[in-house]
Design an enzyme around this catalytic site. Structure first.
Site, PDB file in Angstrom:
ATOM      1  N   ASN A   1     -10.061 -61.871  29.828  1.00  0.00           N
ATOM      2  CA  ASN A   1      -9.443 -63.218  30.470  1.00  0.00           C
ATOM      3  C   ASN A   1     -10.985 -63.954  30.016  1.00  0.00           C
ATOM      4  O   ASN A   1     -11.440 -63.964  29.549  1.00  0.00           O
ATOM      5  CB  ASN A   1      -9.710 -62.641  31.806  1.00  0.00           C
TER       6      ASN A   1
ATOM      7  N   GLU B   1     -14.541 -64.126  30.126  1.00  0.00           N
ATOM      8  CA  GLU B   1     -15.425 -64.858  29.879  1.00  0.00           C
ATOM      9  C   GLU B   1     -16.817 -64.270  29.146  1.00  0.00           C
ATOM     10  O   GLU B   1     -17.655 -64.793  28.804  1.00  0.00           O
ATOM     11  CB  GLU B   1     -16.243 -65.625  30.623  1.00  0.00           C
TER      12      GLU B   1
ATOM     13  N   ASP C   1      -5.508 -73.800  37.825  1.00  0.00           N
ATOM     14  CA  ASP C   1      -4.866 -74.916  38.247  1.00  0.00           C
ATOM     15  C   ASP C   1      -5.084 -76.129  37.377  1.00  0.00           C
ATOM     16  O   ASP C   1      -5.942 -76.091  36.216  1.00  0.00           O
ATOM     17  CB  ASP C   1      -5.626 -74.628  39.815  1.00  0.00           C
TER      18      ASP C   1
ATOM     19  N   HIS D   1      -7.594 -73.248  33.539  1.00  0.00           N
ATOM     20  CA  HIS D   1      -8.425 -74.769  34.969  1.00  0.00           C
ATOM     21  C   HIS D   1      -8.194 -75.918  34.002  1.00  0.00           C
ATOM     22  O   HIS D   1      -8.974 -76.181  32.385  1.00  0.00           O
ATOM     23  CB  HIS D   1      -9.816 -74.255  34.738  1.00  0.00           C
TER      24      HIS D   1
ATOM     25  N   GLU E   1      -5.138 -67.715  35.885  1.00  0.00           N
ATOM     26  CA  GLU E   1      -6.001 -68.409  37.017  1.00  0.00           C
ATOM     27  C   GLU E   1      -5.365 -70.294  37.221  1.00  0.00           C
ATOM     28  O   GLU E   1      -6.045 -70.918  37.268  1.00  0.00           O
ATOM     29  CB  GLU E   1      -7.527 -68.893  36.720  1.00  0.00           C
TER      30      GLU E   1
HETATM   31  C1  XIL Z   1     -14.294 -68.505  41.692  1.00  0.00           C
HETATM   32  C2  XIL Z   1     -14.350 -68.643  42.358  1.00  0.00           C
HETATM   33  O1  XIL Z   1     -13.170 -68.816  43.022  1.00  0.00           O
HETATM   34  C3  XIL Z   1     -14.764 -69.187  43.785  1.00  0.00           C
HETATM   35  O2  XIL Z   1     -14.437 -68.936  45.449  1.00  0.00           O
HETATM   36  C4  XIL Z   1     -16.145 -67.931  43.454  1.00  0.00           C
HETATM   37  O3  XIL Z   1     -17.353 -68.847  43.800  1.00  0.00           O
HETATM   38  C5  XIL Z   1     -16.792 -68.310  41.881  1.00  0.00           C
HETATM   39  O4  XIL Z   1     -15.586 -67.663  41.275  1.00  0.00           O
HETATM   40  N1  XIL Z   1     -13.817 -68.285  36.141  1.00  0.00           N
HETATM   41  C6  XIL Z   1     -13.058 -66.733  36.932  1.00  0.00           C
HETATM   42  C7  XIL Z   1     -12.814 -66.981  38.242  1.00  0.00           C
HETATM   43  O5  XIL Z   1     -12.540 -65.702  35.730  1.00  0.00           O
HETATM   44  O6  XIL Z   1     -13.185 -65.393  38.905  1.00  0.00           O
HETATM   45  C8  XIL Z   1     -13.097 -67.866  38.855  1.00  0.00           C
HETATM   46  O7  XIL Z   1     -12.786 -67.865  40.942  1.00  0.00           O
HETATM   47  C9  XIL Z   1     -12.965 -69.096  38.356  1.00  0.00           C
HETATM   48  C10 XIL Z   1     -13.407 -69.186  37.284  1.00  0.00           C
END
Ligand code: XIL
Length: 474
Positions: free
Chosen positions: A203, A161, A271, A240, A269
């Site tokens: 990422n 990020e 969802d 996401h 990641e």
């Molecule tokens: C999130 C986790 O799912 C949570 O449990 C935590 O509180 C915050 O981080 N981008 C990422 C992940 O790269 O590491 C994040 O994970 C979600 C967004």
């Protein structure tokens, strides 16, 4: 990548590749037979299917039952982040991360490491640091953690990020960014030195829509890294999705364009908020996009049951709170099972070097290419070295190779079939988008030693058909 031969109903595509080592590999893509779990069905096309795992849930038998049954890649949801692994400066703790890594490896699953350098979830000591002290501390963190896990990690999210949202395409402001713009490449170099066997990924989120400034900015950084030899192997798209940030219509284009830079692409990641058929269809689109891109090597969902999600209110995952399969699960499994299976049928190795085997999921590849040479001292040749065709367009990579003498510049002229229009190109100066199009070198890739080569590429609408190329050098 290990590919296993399997019984097949019919052969759909045969692609012959000649690897740089002189080995010939014939890949046969066939219709997959149905597998009954996500991991097994993804493996049929040489891919993985993973999930984020929260260490605190490893005592939950429903959770562990689904984990062990369905997945073959694991990411620690929080346990490998900087605040978890180096809570006090110079004091590293791996207990919680090891629990996840050991569980995964004990089950024959691989592990994605997440993450070595990030503006978020930094321990307090790091948050208050700046300048060269912070740069050193960050590099030490990368080195220590990647060294500790050397040999156990399939891919590291080295940097997470680092770009800002919005229309600027700028880097995200952070204490790490303020140590100098080269902090990202410094982190990648340190990671490579510490664990040469791990794939190194950049990422990010909001990098799914090809037209977004942030996507373009990450693309340009990866392109620059590849050109300058900064060690990077993959790009992770967090993916996401929800109604504010839906699956973009050009998602596959984004995956393909990153892949064409010469990196793997991973959905890291995933969802998707929603429910029922709409959610199932969105999941299907994401899976199909990955399957259509040869170098999209796997998909990880960000949790198992909806109740395990960081966005549980959005019910964004594949299993409900009770661990039952949702409609989204079925659509993902079906999409994975519909992918062409790739199996290696023939390998003729002529040297002892490693042969790279590439999975192929493209169903229509009609290319031919020719090449020709001349002008300049010993001329140059140009050929299409990679081509991915989908229903409405294609991406081509063109390789220009100098003849027996060095060249100081080149141009490649390409005759496009009627109906084909170039919409994007990289690593060259282009004139025209239809008919005969000319690509000239840019400042950094004009000079080639005798026999040396460079690549550029373009994306076009339409069907590639036969492409014919002429190369001119000076
Ligand atoms: C999130 C986790 O799912 C949570 O449990 C935590 O509180 C915050 O981080 N981008 C990422 C992940 O790269 O590491 C994040 O994970 C979600 C967004």
């Amino acid at each position: 990548m290990k590919l296993t031969a399997r019984s097949v109903s019919r052969a759909a595509l045969v692609t012959a590749l000649v690897a740089a080592t002189g080995s010939a590999v014939v890949l046969t893509a066939t219709t997959a037979s149905a597998a009954s779990t996500l991991g097994a069905s993804a493996a049929q096309s040489g891919r993985y299917f993973g999930t984020a795992v929260a260490g605190g849930r490893l005592g939950d038998s429903t959770y562990v039952g689904i984990l062990n049954r369905e997945f073959n890649m694991v990411t620690a949801e929080n346990e490998m982040k900087i605040d978890a692994t180096e809570p006090q400066q110079g004091r590293f703790t791996y207990t919680n991360a090891d629990r996840i890594v050991n569980h995964a490896r004990g089950q024959g699953m691989r592990v994605r490491g997440h993450t070595l350098a990030w503006h978020s979830q930094q321990p307090a000591w790091m948050q208050s640091m700046s300048g060269s002290a912070l740069r050193q501390a960050m590099l030490n963190h990368v080195t220590q953690v990647a060294t500790y896990y050397r040999g156990k990690i399939y891919a590291w999210d080295v940097v997470n990020e680092a770009f800002a949202d919005g229309s600027t395409g700028a880097r995200r402001d952070s204490n790490l960014q303020r140590t100098g713009n080269d902090w990202i490449e410094a982190a990648f170099r340190a990671a490579r030195a510490a664990d040469p066997g791990a794939k190194l990924c950049y990422n990010d989120y909001n990098t799914d829509d090809w037209t977004h400034a942030k996507t373009q900015a990450v693309y340009r950084m990866v392109q620059d890294f590849k050109q300058r030899g900064v060690p990077i192997d993959c790009v992770g798209l967090q993916s996401h999705f929800n109604s504010q940030s839906p699956v973009p219509s050009n998602y596959q284009t984004t995956l393909q364009n990153f892949a064409n830079l010469g990196v793997d692409v991973q959905i890291t990641e995933l969802d998707i908020e929603g429910s029922g058929t709409a959610q199932a269809q969105n999941y299907e689109r994401v899976v199909k996009a990955c399957l259509a891109v040869t170098r999209c090597t796997g998909i990880t969902v960000w949790g198992i049951r909806d109740s395990d999600s960081w966005r549980s209110y959005g019910t964004p995952l594949l299993f409900d709170n009770n661990g039952n399969k949702k409609a989204a699960y079925t659509s993902v499994l079906n999409a994975l099972n519909a992918a062409p299976t790739t199996s290696t049928t023939t390998t003729t190795t002529t040297t002892s070097s490693t042969t790279t085997t590439t999975s192929t999921t493209t169903t229509t590849t009609s290319t031919t290419t020719t090449t020709s040479t001349t002008q300049g001292p010993a001329g140059c040749s140009a050929s299409v070295s990679a081509l991915d065709q989908w229903s409405s367009g294609f991406v081509a990579t063109i390789k220009v190779t100098a003849g027996s003498a060095a060249v100081n510049g080149w141009s490649a002229s390409l005759a496009l079939p009627p109906g084909v229009t170039i919409v994007n190109s990289w690593n060259s100066e282009r004139s025209g988008s239809t008919g005969t199009v000319t690509f000239g070198n840019v400042a950094y890739n004009g000079g080639l030693p005798a026999g040396g080569s460079t690549e550029f590429g373009f994306q076009a609408n339409g069907t590639a058909g036969a492409l014919s190329l002429t190369c001119t050098s000076r």
